[in-house]
Design an enzyme around this catalytic site. Structure first.
Site, PDB file in Angstrom:
ATOM      1  N   SER A 254       0.838  -1.200   0.000  1.00 30.94           N
ATOM      2  CA  SER A 254       0.000   0.000   0.000  1.00 30.94           C
ATOM      3  C   SER A 254       0.879   1.259   0.000  1.00 30.94           C
ATOM      4  O   SER A 254       1.702   1.424  -0.895  1.00 30.94           O
ATOM      5  CB  SER A 254      -0.957  -0.061   1.192  1.00 30.94           C
ATOM      6  N   ASP A 473      -8.362  -4.897  -6.221  1.00 30.40           N
ATOM      7  CA  ASP A 473      -7.887  -4.137  -5.052  1.00 30.40           C
ATOM      8  C   ASP A 473      -8.772  -2.912  -4.844  1.00 30.40           C
ATOM      9  O   ASP A 473      -8.896  -2.069  -5.732  1.00 30.40           O
ATOM     10  CB  ASP A 473      -6.433  -3.705  -5.278  1.00 30.40           C
ATOM     11  N   HIS A 503      -6.863  -6.170  -0.834  1.00 33.35           N
ATOM     12  CA  HIS A 503      -5.824  -5.142  -0.824  1.00 33.35           C
ATOM     13  C   HIS A 503      -4.511  -5.810  -0.448  1.00 33.35           C
ATOM     14  O   HIS A 503      -4.209  -6.020   0.720  1.00 33.35           O
ATOM     15  CB  HIS A 503      -6.202  -4.061   0.192  1.00 33.35           C
TER      16      HIS A 503
END
Length: 534
Positions: A254, A473, A503
């Protein structure tokens, strides 16, 4: 929902493993002001740390030997209270903790320092040890010291030949963590209407946003100008040196992909084996990033409804109807607190991070439609890092401080109203309005100027970097991985596509992804760019 442009900063694995869906939190009841904090006015000066030209080491004064040659005092870890609350337990005997000193301001490296908290578990195969593998699980604002021990089982194969190393980035938890307000103020703020419909609601919304920045400057003004991603990337290279590695081996998820990309740009010759999973689009500025997230979460919501045999359009209309009702009439819960529109939206976001938690969304939506907001509130509390005693962690304080230290291109309420709101609502009837208004509030009158429009990640000459994008995602849409590969440069970015939900791809346990990533880290095997795993 928390007003932040980077919806949910952590990978779903870290949310689950740190107990987020069990509503853990932290923070003190009323954090004292930083005794060394600057005044809000004094904190308005941003560090003079411009991005360097691609392929060059940063043109800054050299670090003193007292920093590059420092010896870390590894010791038994205590419970990471600042990150996870007073009920957190020490991670166990195989984990060691230490604090590395880093310059507060890299333009004056011989000046004041701050401590960067580290945690490690040494490689099991000492004879075959490759080096240290550093992790960043996202955010910005996520504590690696708190997260890595709970997530370590996911990286068992890598643990054979790597020391697993987590850290709290500057401004986070034990690393001069930013604190902006107390628990009572956080609770009140989360109940403010984050999609204002009237001038009065708009004023309350924007006043609270400004007050947040003022609180950060008052309590953490000393560090506030120095918590941006560029400084954190320089911390990574100092860690590399202090840990005794010639090259940096790194696994970023991320926001950790942005940090890894900036590192590669600043230190291309020091890139070892880097994996970037769930990629933040490096070409997206302040506004485009929020729009990307509106798109990603709407896709995830559509896929959730399709998995239940419900049309995406009718399912979305059902959620919009519920949120509209909550705007005027919050729902009761078994806790004695009510479920507001904003908290309900946050509760919907949380389980969209991974397909394995979609069941929680089903239960919570059904209960809310039957007049009980308890389940959605519980999900929102977990996402907001609120524990059973009403204490919040400071992760979201750090997230906002780091984001605003990075981001230029800020927008005001007039632009949201006149131009952005309709477009965002078209992209996502559920998430668009919240993310559009978030743009006006997130860095409103922030006491530190943003450093860049978009992060510079071009890394010509760097070793191949494995970039993983997931087609489902929600927080970092797949297109960001494609753009990261392009920005890293020819021969550097290597794209791996995960055709699945969630994710983060590696943390899903997909065998194909795991095999490719492990071979890259353990044997240096670089896959052909464009390969897919389903």
């Amino acid at each position: 929902m928390p007003r932040r442009t980077r919806i949910a900063a952590l990978t779903m694995a870290s949310l689950l493993l740190t107990g987020a869906l069990a509503a853990c939190g932290g923070g003190t009841d009323d954090p004292p002001p930083d005794p060394g904090a600057a005044s809000p006015v004094a904190a308005k000066t941003a560090p003079a740390t411009a991005s360097q030209k691609a392929g060059q080491e940063p043109a800054l004064p050299p670090l003193p030997a007292s920093l590059t040659g420092q010896k870390l005092d590894w010791h038994r870890c205590a419970a990471p209270e600042k990150a996870r609350g007073s009920d957190a337990k020490p991670p166990g005997s195989k984990w060691q903790c230490a604090t590395m000193q880093a310059p507060l301001d890299y333009t004056a490296p011989a000046g004041e320092t701050i401590g960067i908290a580290l945690i490690r578990s040494q490689a099991k195969d000492r004879a075959g040890r490759i080096g240290s593998l550093l992790f960043n699980f996202g955010g910005p604002g996520g504590s690696g010291v708190a997260t890595l021990p709970g997530a370590a089982d996911l990286f068992e194969a890598l643990h054979e030949r790597y020391d697993l190393v987590g850290f709290d980035p500057r401004g986070v938890a034990e690393s001069a963590g930013v604190v902006c307000r107390d628990n009572k103020q956080i609770e009140q703020s989360l109940r403010i209407d984050s999609t204002p419909d009237t001038p009065a609601e708009e004023k309350i919304f924007l006043d609270d946003s400004r007050a947040f920045g003022d609180g950060c400057a008052k309590r953490s003004g000393r560090v506030l100008p120095y918590v941006g991603t560029t400084s954190a990337a320089r911390d990574l290279d100092l860690m590399r040196q202090v840990l005794g590695d010639r090259e940096l081996h790194y696994f970023g998820f991320s926001y950790g992909t942005e940090l890894g990309g900036v590192y590669a740009h600043l230190f291309p010759s020091k890139v070892g084996r880097l994996v970037l999973d769930a990629v933040v689009d490096p070409t997206a500025g302040y506004t485009a990033h929020s729009r990307n997230q509106a798109l990603g979460f709407q896709r995830a919501l559509d896929n959730y409804f399709k998995s239940r045999g419900i049309g995406a359009r009718s399912g979305t209309a059902r959620v919009v109807k519920l949120l509209d009702q909550l705007d005027s009439e919050p729902l009761p819960t078994s806790t004695g607190r009510t479920l507001t529109q904003g908290l309900a939206l946050t509760g919907i976001i949380a389980p969209l991070y991974g397909e394995e938690t979609w069941w929680a969304l089903t239960d919570a939506l059904e209960a809310a439609e039957n007049g009980d907001g308890t389940a959605l509130l519980r999900l929102a509390d977990s996402y907001n890092d609120r524990d059973g005693q009403g204490r919040y962690s400071t992760a979201h304080h750090a997230q906002r401080a780091i984001s605003c230290a990075d981001a230029k291109g800020r927008v005001g309420a007039d632009e949201v109203r006149s131009r952005l709101l309709a477009d965002f609502r078209k992209v996502s009837p559920v998430f668009g309005p919240y993310l559009a208004w978030d743009l006006a509030g997130w860095c409103a009158d922030w006491p530190v100027a943003g450093e860049y429009e978009t992060p510079e990640v071009a890394a010509p000459g760097a070793a191949p970097i494995l970039v993983i994008g997931g087609t489902g995602d929600p927080a970092t849409p797949y297109e960001g991985a494609e753009r990261m590969v392009g920005e890293l440069g020819e021969g550097v970015g290597v794209l791996l596509t995960f055709e699945g939900e969630g994710h983060g791809a590696y943390t899903t346990g997909n065998r194909c992804v795991t095999r490719i990533v492990d071979a890259y880290f353990l044997r240096g095997t670089v896959p052909e760019s464009g390969k897919s795993c389903s």
